[in-house]
Design an enzyme around this catalytic site. Structure first.
Site, mmCIF file in Angstrom:
data_model
loop_
_atom_site.group_PDB
_atom_site.id
_atom_site.type_symbol
_atom_site.label_atom_id
_atom_site.label_comp_id
_atom_site.label_asym_id
_atom_site.label_seq_id
_atom_site.Cartn_x
_atom_site.Cartn_y
_atom_site.Cartn_z
ATOM 1 N N HIS A 90 0.818 -1.214 0.000
ATOM 2 C CA HIS A 90 0.000 0.000 0.000
ATOM 3 C C HIS A 90 0.852 1.264 0.000
ATOM 4 C CE1 HIS A 90 -3.314 -2.736 1.868
ATOM 5 N NE2 HIS A 90 -3.249 -2.860 0.561
ATOM 6 N N CYS A 127 4.822 12.941 -7.500
ATOM 7 C CA CYS A 127 3.923 13.766 -8.309
ATOM 8 C C CYS A 127 2.817 12.871 -8.867
ATOM 9 C CB CYS A 127 4.719 14.394 -9.456
ATOM 10 S SG CYS A 127 3.714 15.216 -10.698
HETATM 11 ZN ZN LIG Z 1 5.412 16.456 -11.734
#
Ligand SMILES: [Zn+2]
Length: 266
Positions: A120, A128
Site C-alpha cells: 500500500h 507527483c
Molecule cells: Zn510532476
C-alpha cells in the site's frame, strides 16, 4: 507440542529457508501507530472519505490539512518495536526471504529488513500525481522524494507543496481509498510468496483484498501457514500454527529461540 505456541512457531521457522512474513497494522500498534479497523482505531476519529484519492485530488484544503497533520506526526517519529527487529533478525539469519506488508510506516526498513514489499505504498515517500489524475490512477511526471522534501517546503511556507518539475499535485505514495495499487507491486509480492517455504501472517486481520489472497494462495500451493494475531482471522482454520497474541513478544521469543535450534540440528 501445541500448534498454538511460540515454540511451535520457532520449530516451523527453524527449517524455513525462504519464509515470507506478511504483516499488517497489528505489528505497528506497539510502535504507537493506530490501527484503522480496531474499535479504538483511527476510523473512530477520522472520516474515511477524507482518505479517498478523489477527494485528495479535488480539495486543496484537505491536502493542506493532510500535510499539516503528517508534518506534526513526524516531529516525533515512530520507532520499530521488538516485532520489527525480530523479523529483521530472521531475514539476516537466512530464515526469511522477505516481508510483504500492508503497512505504510516504513518501520520494517528502519529495523533493518532488506527485502520489503510495501503493498500500500509508503507515507515516507512522496510523488507527483499530475495536475488532474482521474479514476484512482496517478498520472505524475515521475518526480519522487522523501517526505522530508515536503516537510521542508511546508517549513518554507507552502501549505500544499507542488511538483517542482511540472507543478502537479504531490501525494505520499500511500495507496488511498479508491486508488489502484502501484504497478508491479502485487507481482513483486506474488513472486516472493510463490518461492516461499513458510508464510507467516503477523498482525493482519486478513480482511483487505487483494492483499489477503496472497496467504490463501500460498496455502493452496501446499505452503505451511502460521498466523500471529490478537484477533481471529478468516484463515485461522488453514494455519498449521496459530498464536493469538500481539506480535512483539511472540516474535522476540521466536527469534531468541532459533539459535539453539540451529545448533541442535547442525
Ligand atoms: Zn510532476
Amino acid at each position: 507440542m501445541s500448534p498454538m505456541s511460540a515454540d511451535a512457531l520457532a520449530d516451523l521457522l527453524a527449517d524455513a529457508r525462504a519464509g515470507v512474513a506478511f504483516t499488517g497494522a497489528g505489528i505497528s500498534t506497539e510502535s504507537g501507530i493506530p490501527d484503522f479497523r480496531s474499535p479504538d482505531g483511527l476510523w473512530t476519529r477520522e472520516d474515511p472519505r477524507d482518505f479517498s484519492f478523489r477527494r485528495y485530488v479535488a480539495s486543496p484544503a484537505l491536502r493542506e490539512q493532510a500535510w499539516r497533520r503528517r508534518h506534526a506526526l513526524w516531529q516525533d517519529p515512530p520507532r520499530p518495536n521488538l516485532g520489527h527487529f525480530a523479523l529483521a533478525d530472521l531475514e539476516a539469519e537466512g530464515h526469511l526471504a522477505g516481508i510483504v506488508t500492508q503497512n505504510v510506516d516504513g518501520l520494517h526498513a528502519d529495523a533493518g529488513s532488506r527485502t520489503v514489499v510495501e503493498l500500500h505504498g509508503s507515507t515516507r515517500r512522496v510523488t507527483c500525481i499530475g495536475t488532474a489524475p482521474r479514476a484512482g490512477t496517478p498520472q505524475g511526471c515521475g518526480f519522487t522524494a522523501s517526505h522530508a522534501w515536503a516537510f521542508a517546503r511546508l517549513d518554507a511556507g507552502e501549505a500544499d507543496p507542488r511538483c517542482p518539475s511540472c507543478g502537479g499535485i504531490v501525494k505520499t505514495t500511500t495507496v488511498s481509498f479508491g486508488q489502484n495499487l502501484w504497478p508491479g507491486v502485487l507481482e513483486e509480492a506474488s513472486a516472493l510468496v510463490e518461492r516461499a517455504d513458510v508464510v507467516l501472517v503477523i498482525g493482519s486481520s486478513l480482511s483487505v483484498e487483494p492483499a489477503a489472497s496472497l496467504p490463501r494462495r500460498a496455502h493452496r500451493a501446499g505452503v505451511p501457514l502460521a498466523i500471529v494475531n490478537a484477533e481471529p482471522t478468516p484463515l485461522d482454520d488453514l494455519a498449521e500454527v496459530r498464536v493469538r497474541a500481539r506480535a512483539g513478544g511472540v516474535l522476540a521469543d521466536v527469534a531468541a529461540a532459533l539459535p539453539a535450534r540451529r545448533e541442535a540440528s547442525a
